[in-house]
Design an enzyme around this catalytic site. Structure first.
Site, short mmCIF file in Angstrom:
data_model
loop_
_atom_site.label_atom_id
_atom_site.label_comp_id
_atom_site.label_asym_id
_atom_site.label_seq_id
_atom_site.Cartn_x
_atom_site.Cartn_y
_atom_site.Cartn_z
N ASN A 1 -51.41 -57.81 -34.39
CA ASN A 1 -50.46 -58.17 -35.08
C ASN A 1 -50.02 -56.96 -35.81
O ASN A 1 -50.73 -56.47 -36.69
CB ASN A 1 -50.95 -59.42 -35.96
CG ASN A 1 -49.52 -59.88 -36.65
OD1 ASN A 1 -48.59 -59.21 -36.96
ND2 ASN A 1 -49.38 -61.19 -37.01
N ARG B 1 -37.19 -50.64 -24.19
CA ARG B 1 -36.49 -49.31 -23.70
C ARG B 1 -37.61 -48.98 -22.45
O ARG B 1 -38.57 -49.62 -22.13
CB ARG B 1 -36.68 -48.08 -24.43
CG ARG B 1 -35.30 -48.24 -25.56
CD ARG B 1 -35.69 -47.15 -26.63
NE ARG B 1 -35.53 -45.77 -25.97
CZ ARG B 1 -36.14 -44.83 -26.49
NH1 ARG B 1 -36.67 -44.83 -27.72
NH2 ARG B 1 -36.24 -43.50 -25.97
N LYS C 1 -40.99 -48.48 -26.59
CA LYS C 1 -40.67 -47.58 -25.39
C LYS C 1 -42.03 -47.22 -24.97
O LYS C 1 -42.96 -46.77 -25.58
CB LYS C 1 -39.77 -46.64 -25.96
CG LYS C 1 -39.66 -45.44 -25.18
CD LYS C 1 -39.56 -44.01 -25.29
CE LYS C 1 -40.99 -43.45 -25.66
NZ LYS C 1 -41.23 -42.01 -25.91
N ARG D 1 -8.11 -40.15 -8.29
CA ARG D 1 -7.36 -41.11 -9.21
C ARG D 1 -8.49 -41.63 -10.22
O ARG D 1 -7.99 -42.42 -11.28
CB ARG D 1 -6.91 -42.31 -8.19
CG ARG D 1 -5.95 -41.88 -7.44
CD ARG D 1 -4.90 -43.13 -6.95
NE ARG D 1 -5.76 -43.64 -5.67
CZ ARG D 1 -5.79 -44.93 -5.18
NH1 ARG D 1 -4.94 -45.71 -5.84
NH2 ARG D 1 -6.21 -45.16 -4.16
N SER E 1 -51.05 -52.30 -46.06
CA SER E 1 -49.58 -51.95 -46.04
C SER E 1 -48.99 -50.55 -46.61
O SER E 1 -49.79 -50.14 -47.68
CB SER E 1 -48.72 -53.30 -47.16
OG SER E 1 -48.98 -54.40 -46.43
N GLY F 1 -5.74 -49.23 6.84
CA GLY F 1 -5.42 -49.02 8.07
C GLY F 1 -5.65 -50.40 8.92
O GLY F 1 -6.12 -51.26 8.24
N TYR G 1 -19.00 -46.36 3.24
CA TYR G 1 -18.47 -45.58 2.12
C TYR G 1 -19.36 -45.67 0.85
O TYR G 1 -19.78 -46.77 0.68
CB TYR G 1 -17.19 -46.24 1.97
CG TYR G 1 -15.93 -45.80 2.98
CD1 TYR G 1 -16.19 -44.95 4.20
CD2 TYR G 1 -14.84 -46.59 2.93
CE1 TYR G 1 -15.40 -45.13 5.15
CE2 TYR G 1 -13.86 -46.29 3.94
CZ TYR G 1 -14.14 -45.68 5.07
OH TYR G 1 -13.25 -45.19 6.24
N GLY G 2 -19.37 -44.46 0.34
CA GLY G 2 -20.13 -44.59 -1.00
C GLY G 2 -19.58 -45.25 -2.09
O GLY G 2 -19.98 -45.44 -3.26
N THR H 1 -12.29 -38.66 7.84
CA THR H 1 -13.62 -39.34 7.70
C THR H 1 -14.14 -39.29 8.97
O THR H 1 -15.57 -39.31 9.17
CB THR H 1 -13.18 -41.04 7.73
OG1 THR H 1 -11.94 -41.25 8.71
CG2 THR H 1 -12.82 -41.27 6.41
C1 UD1 Z 1 -9.97 -45.27 4.98
C2 UD1 Z 1 -9.63 -45.59 6.60
C3 UD1 Z 1 -8.81 -46.99 6.41
C4 UD1 Z 1 -9.45 -47.91 5.87
C5 UD1 Z 1 -9.89 -47.57 4.47
C6 UD1 Z 1 -10.53 -48.59 3.82
C7 UD1 Z 1 -9.61 -43.76 7.99
C8 UD1 Z 1 -8.75 -42.45 8.53
N1 UD1 Z 1 -9.03 -44.49 7.15
O1 UD1 Z 1 -8.87 -44.94 4.79
O2 UD1 Z 1 -8.41 -47.44 7.92
O3 UD1 Z 1 -8.53 -49.08 5.80
O4 UD1 Z 1 -10.57 -46.28 4.34
O5 UD1 Z 1 -10.76 -48.35 2.36
O6 UD1 Z 1 -10.85 -43.60 8.06
N2 UD1 Z 1 -14.31 -39.23 2.76
C9 UD1 Z 1 -15.21 -38.00 3.14
N3 UD1 Z 1 -14.84 -37.07 3.64
C10 UD1 Z 1 -13.49 -36.85 4.04
C11 UD1 Z 1 -12.65 -38.00 4.00
C12 UD1 Z 1 -13.11 -39.06 3.33
O7 UD1 Z 1 -16.55 -38.16 2.56
O8 UD1 Z 1 -13.25 -36.02 4.49
C13 UD1 Z 1 -14.82 -40.32 2.42
C14 UD1 Z 1 -14.47 -40.51 0.74
O9 UD1 Z 1 -15.07 -40.32 -0.08
C15 UD1 Z 1 -14.38 -42.38 0.92
C16 UD1 Z 1 -14.50 -42.64 2.43
O10 UD1 Z 1 -14.76 -41.26 3.06
O11 UD1 Z 1 -15.76 -42.92 0.30
C17 UD1 Z 1 -12.96 -42.98 2.79
O12 UD1 Z 1 -12.10 -42.04 2.84
P1 UD1 Z 1 -10.42 -42.48 2.21
O13 UD1 Z 1 -9.67 -40.92 1.86
O14 UD1 Z 1 -10.60 -43.11 1.12
O15 UD1 Z 1 -9.83 -43.20 3.23
P2 UD1 Z 1 -8.79 -44.16 3.12
O16 UD1 Z 1 -7.27 -43.34 3.24
O17 UD1 Z 1 -8.86 -44.99 2.00
#
Ligand code: UD1
Ligand code: MG
Length: 449
Positions: free
Chosen positions: A359, A315, A333, A15, A405, A140, A103-104, A81
């Protein structure tokens, strides 16, 4: 009790409509994943592992640059996840203690909250970070009673009644390493999304007599980023917080809403920042400095009492000692400017060292680049560089030396010497006026013809 941190960052972030992996989009001038790495570092983990997938190599590069001890593990297919955390099983094998999953793309989690999560492990085997959502949307839902958690139901799988619950899952969890991987091994993908949900470990834990709990935090803290609009909102929120922090720490911001901070900006007490100043990453400004309007700083260090700007650009590698003056339309820099030195107007100083109280006149330029290599310029203590001097590096101007100068300085200037490197002036009496008269006459003749 030791702790390891697992950061999930394999998702595509479709998205965002971007070729750049979502977790590399910047917030406060540093990539989202770096926010996660920095909060992780604050709780002093024995091991930090980042799970990457989409754009994995680019993400891995950023992770390693930020934290050389972090491990990067690939999740080639994003199956959910729980599957993501499972990729880390071998890496954490034999490391006893707790694991926290982050989460990242969730940059506002605070170290204090992670500490609260760990503390709650005294009472619960699995601890989940939850929040009361103003608009629970597709989060969730936590099925809980007080702080005791029964299970987590994903939006897609929830009944109408469950969807009415406003206590939501942030995604951050904490559990004992061995127990976590035991539970993950039992997770299936028989659900609406066909994914391996990490959230299922709660019900699995409860079914085998383990306890699960919820620690609550403010919704703002769990804000995740999925779209450019959310990134922009998060940036605004981040800036508001940094401005408030600066004001609380005794920094004067003349127009706070016009000053932009990076994640790691440090401003000392009694420093004054005027209107429209941008701090890029890696800036430290000591106390009692003055950053004047429309200045841009990144990767630099400004010492006590220095004055920068208006319209200055510092910089990476700009190092200003105490009471230095850097004025308008000056770019610095990779240069050390020693105490009390002045570079006040229209200058470029790069790959240089400038001695105390030197200066540099208007329009001084260090010609540091020959098209292939960069070269160093050294300017001694108390030197006086005449306006519009070109210092062709590598070159050295001694202490208390002067340059005339408009000089192009290609050879070293000894201490105390005067160097002139420019064409000798010729003056022709009356010629200026005669020339202009002739040109004007020619123009008048042309107009008639
Ligand atoms: C997840 C939670 C949900 C929670 C929400 C909060 C689960 C099943 N659901 O849903 O309960 O309310 O986050 O934001 O855990 N990712 C991976 N590998 C995968 C899938 C996901 O690395 O195979 C990472 C994504 O990059 C992201 C994070 O895990 O950073 C969460 O995944 P996402 O798909 O956003 O989960 P949600 O459906 O939002
Ligand atoms: Mg999400």
């Amino acid at each position: 009790m030791t702790v390891s941190v697992v950061i999930l960052a394999a998702g595509q972030g479709s998205r965002m409509q971007s070729d750049l992996p979502k977790v590399l989009h910047p917030l406060g001038a540093v990539p989202l994943v770096v926010h996660a790495l920095r909060v992780a570092r604050e709780i002093d983990p024995v091991q930090t592992v980042v799970v990457v997938g989409h754009g994995g190599e680019a993400v891995a590069k950023v992770v390693r640059a930020e934290d050389e001890f972090a491990t990067v593990v690939a999740q080639p297919e994003q199956l959910g996840t729980a599957h993501a955390v499972d990729q880390v099983r071998a890496t954490l094998d034999g490391i006893d203690g707790d694991v926290i999953v982050l989460y990242g793309d969730t940059p506002f989690i605070r170290a204090e909250t992670l500490a609260a999560l760990r503390a709650a492990r005294l009472w619960h085997d699995v601890v989940v970070l939850g929040f009361e959502a103003a608009d629970p949307g597709r989060y969730g839902r936590l099925i809980a009673e007080d702080d005791r958690l029964e299970r987590i139901v994903e939006f897609k799988d929830a009944t109408e009644g469950e969807r009415a619950i406003t206590l939501c899952n942030s995604g951050v969890i904490c559990a004992d390493r061995a127990q976590l991987f035991d539970l993950i091994a039992q997770v299936g993908n028989d659900n609406a999304a066909g994914e391996f949900y990490l959230t299922d470990i709660v019900a699995l834990a409860r079914a085998q007599g383990l306890s699960a709990g919820v620690v609550r935090c403010d919704e703002a803290e769990t804000l995740g980023i999925n779209t450019r609009a959310e990134l922009a909102q998060a940036e605004a929120r981040f800036q508001t917080r940094k401005r408030a922090e600066a004001l609380e720490n005794g920094v004067t911001l003349c127009a706070p809403e016009t000053v932009y901070f990076a994640q790691d900006t440090y401003l000392g007490r009694d420093t004054v920042v005027d209107q429209f100043v941008v701090f890029g990453p890696g800036v430290t400004v000591e106390s009692e400095a003055h950053i004047r309007a429309f200045s841009h700083l990144e990767g630099c260090h400004v010492s006590r009492g220095a004055v920068v700007g208006p319209y200055a650009r510092l910089r990476p590698g700009a190092e200003l000692a105490e009471d230095v003056r850097v004025g308008n339309f000056v770019e610095i820099k990779n240069a050390q400017i020693d105490e009390g030195a002045k570079v006040n107007h229209l200058s470029y100083v790069g790959d240089a060292s400038v001695g105390a109280r030197a200066n540099l006149g208007a329009g001084t330029v260090t010609c540091n680049y020959d098209g292939v290599f960069k070269h160093h310029t050294e300017i001694g203590e108390g030197a006086f560089i005449g306006s519009s001097t070109m210092l062709v590096a590598p070159v050295k101007v001694g202490a208390h030396a002067l340059t005339g100068s408009g000089s192009v300085i290609t050879q070293d200037v000894p201490d105390g010497a005067l160097a002139l490197g420019r064409g000798k002036q010729e003056t022709k009496p009356g010629l200026g006026k005669r020339l202009m008269d002739r040109l004007r006459a020619a123009k008048a003749a042309k107009g008639k013809g």
